[in-house]
Design a protein around this motif. Structure first.
Motif, PDB file in Angstrom:
ATOM      1  N   ALA A 249       0.934  -1.332   0.183  1.00  0.00           N
ATOM      2  CA  ALA A 249       0.056  -0.056   0.042  1.00  0.00           C
ATOM      3  C   ALA A 249       0.320   1.292  -0.542  1.00  0.00           C
ATOM      4  O   ALA A 249       2.495   1.304   0.682  1.00  0.00           O
ATOM      5  CB  ALA A 249      -0.734  -0.294   1.210  1.00  0.00           C
ATOM      6  N   ARG A 250       0.201   2.402  -0.443  1.00  0.00           N
ATOM      7  CA  ARG A 250       1.267   3.503  -0.863  1.00  0.00           C
ATOM      8  C   ARG A 250      -0.599   4.613  -0.767  1.00  0.00           C
ATOM      9  O   ARG A 250      -1.093   4.930  -1.877  1.00  0.00           O
ATOM     10  CB  ARG A 250       2.246   3.685  -2.114  1.00  0.00           C
ATOM     11  N   GLY A 251      -0.237   5.389  -0.487  1.00  0.00           N
ATOM     12  CA  GLY A 251      -1.335   6.332  -0.257  1.00  0.00           C
ATOM     13  C   GLY A 251      -0.975   7.170   0.941  1.00  0.00           C
ATOM     14  O   GLY A 251      -0.159   7.640   2.177  1.00  0.00           O
ATOM     15  N   PHE A 252      -2.411   8.333   1.804  1.00  0.00           N
ATOM     16  CA  PHE A 252      -2.347   9.876   2.475  1.00  0.00           C
ATOM     17  C   PHE A 252      -3.603   8.800   3.254  1.00  0.00           C
ATOM     18  O   PHE A 252      -4.185   7.770   3.228  1.00  0.00           O
ATOM     19  CB  PHE A 252      -2.552  10.706   1.765  1.00  0.00           C
TER      20      PHE A 252
ATOM     21  N   ALA B   3       1.960  10.252   4.842  1.00  0.00           N
ATOM     22  CA  ALA B   3       2.286   9.451   3.392  1.00  0.00           C
ATOM     23  C   ALA B   3       2.849   7.926   4.447  1.00  0.00           C
ATOM     24  O   ALA B   3       3.360   7.790   5.227  1.00  0.00           O
ATOM     25  CB  ALA B   3       3.264  10.014   2.476  1.00  0.00           C
TER      26      ALA B   3
ATOM     27  N   GLN C 143       3.283  14.807   5.076  1.00  0.00           N
ATOM     28  CA  GLN C 143       2.940  14.849   4.143  1.00  0.00           C
ATOM     29  C   GLN C 143       4.120  16.071   3.750  1.00  0.00           C
ATOM     30  O   GLN C 143       4.333  16.027   2.336  1.00  0.00           O
ATOM     31  CB  GLN C 143       1.246  15.534   3.626  1.00  0.00           C
TER      32      GLN C 143
ATOM     33  N   ASP D 176       4.548  12.473  -2.336  1.00  0.00           N
ATOM     34  CA  ASP D 176       3.816  12.003  -3.251  1.00  0.00           C
ATOM     35  C   ASP D 176       4.411  10.643  -3.426  1.00  0.00           C
ATOM     36  O   ASP D 176       5.427   9.884  -3.680  1.00  0.00           O
ATOM     37  CB  ASP D 176       4.208  12.029  -4.952  1.00  0.00           C
TER      38      ASP D 176
ATOM     39  N   GLN E 180       3.844   7.409  -4.125  1.00  0.00           N
ATOM     40  CA  GLN E 180       3.701   7.204  -5.397  1.00  0.00           C
ATOM     41  C   GLN E 180       4.992   6.879  -5.999  1.00  0.00           C
ATOM     42  O   GLN E 180       5.385   5.572  -7.062  1.00  0.00           O
ATOM     43  CB  GLN E 180       2.375   7.386  -6.410  1.00  0.00           C
TER      44      GLN E 180
END
Length: 241
Positions: A110-113, A133, A155, A160, A162
Motif C-alpha cells: 500500500a502507498r497513500g495518504f 504518507a 505530508q 507523492d 507513489q
C-alpha cells in the motif's frame, strides 16, 4: 562442500536426519556456504554420506523450516541471506544490502495518504487532523522476504508516496534522516504477520520502531519493521568508560 567427515552417532537420542540437519546448520554458521549459494542436492548428499534420500530430504526440510535454506522452484535449495546490521550506523535497508552484495527489492502492499494516528502525531510532532504518507511493503533480499515494514512520514516531507521506488532515503534526498532513535523488542508472529513473512504462526520476530530526524532536527520518519529473526542479526559495539 565436503561433508564426508559427517559421522552419525547410532547411540544418540536424536534421529539421523536431525543429526544431519545439525551438521549442515553448523557448516552454514561457520561460513562454509555463502548467502544464496546452492546446497548440494538431496541425491548428492545422500550419495556422499551414504544416507537415504528420505533422511537427506527430512534434514533439508528442517533447515527450510528454520529459515537457513530457501527453495527455488525448479532450481534447488539455496543458503538464505543473513543480514548483520550494526546499531551504531544509520542506513537504509537498501544501503545495507548493497554493501553486503545482496540485491534489495520491495513488494509494495500500500502507498497513500491517511490521517495521522495518535502515536504518529506524537512521534512526528504533528497536530490533530494532519495527514501523513503511509508506505507499507515487504523488504526482500535476493527475492527472499526479510521484513514487513510500515513507514509514516509527514505530508510536507513526502508529497507523492507513489514516487518512492527502491530506497526511501534516496528519494528523500537532503530531507533523509541523519539521526534516529530505535527500539527493538521480540514478539511472536500472529497469523497475518506469519503469512506476510512466510514463517510459522508464533515464530519469533524482531519488532523495530525507528523515529528518524533530518539535519534540522525535525522528525521526518516513523517506521515499524517486523524482521525475521532467522535472517537478522543486530550488532552493537560497547566500550567501558
Amino acid at each position: 562442500m565436503d561433508l564426508l567427515d559427517f559421522h552419525p552417532d547410532p547411540a544418540a537420542a536424536s534421529p539421523l536426519y536431525v543429526q544431519l540437519a545439525q551438521a549442515l546448520q553448523q557448516a552454514i554458521q561457520d561460513g562454509r556456504f555463502k548467502a544464496d549459494e546452492a546446497l548440494p542436492s538431496e541425491r548428492v548428499l545422500a550419495e556422499q554420506l551414504n544416507l537415504s534420500r528420505v533422511t537427506t530430504r527430512k534434514a533439508i526440510d528442517r533447515l527450510v523450516e528454520q529459515g537457513l535454506i530457501h527453495r527455488k522452484r525448479g532450481s534447488g535449495n539455496y543458503i538464505a541471506p543473513k543480514l548483520e546490521q550494526p546499531l551504531s550506523r544509520l542506513s537504509s535497508f537498501s544501503e545495507e544490502l548493497h554493501q553486503r552484495g545482496f540485491v534489495p527489492s520491495s513488494r509494495w502492499l500500500a502507498r497513500g495518504f491517511a490521517l495521522a494516528a495518535p502515536d504518529e502525531q506524537l512521534s512526528l510532532e504533528l497536530k490533530a487532523g494532519e495527514q501523513v504518507a503511509r508506505l507499507e511493503r515487504l523488504r526482500l533480499a535476493d527475492q527472499v522476504v526479510m521484513a514487513y515494514e510500515v513507514s509514516v512520514l509527514p505530508q510536507s516531507v513526502l508529497a507523492d508516496p507513489q514516487a518512492v521506488e527502491a530506497s526511501l532515503y534516496s528519494h528523500l534526498g537532503d530531507r533523509a534522516p541523519v539521526r534516529a532513535l530505535q527500539h527493538i523488542r521480540a514478539l511472536n508472529a500472529d497469523a497475518k504477520l506469519a503469512g506476510l513473512l512466510e514463517v510459522p504462526v508464533g515464530a519469533a520476530v524482531l519488532f523495530i520502531t525507528r523515529v528518524g530526524y533530518d539535519p534540522a532536527g525535525q522528525a521526518v520518519e516513523l517506521t515499524h519493521s517486523y524482521c525475521r529473526s532467522d535472517y537478522y542479526d543486530f550488532v552493537a559495539e560497547m566500550r567501558r568508560q
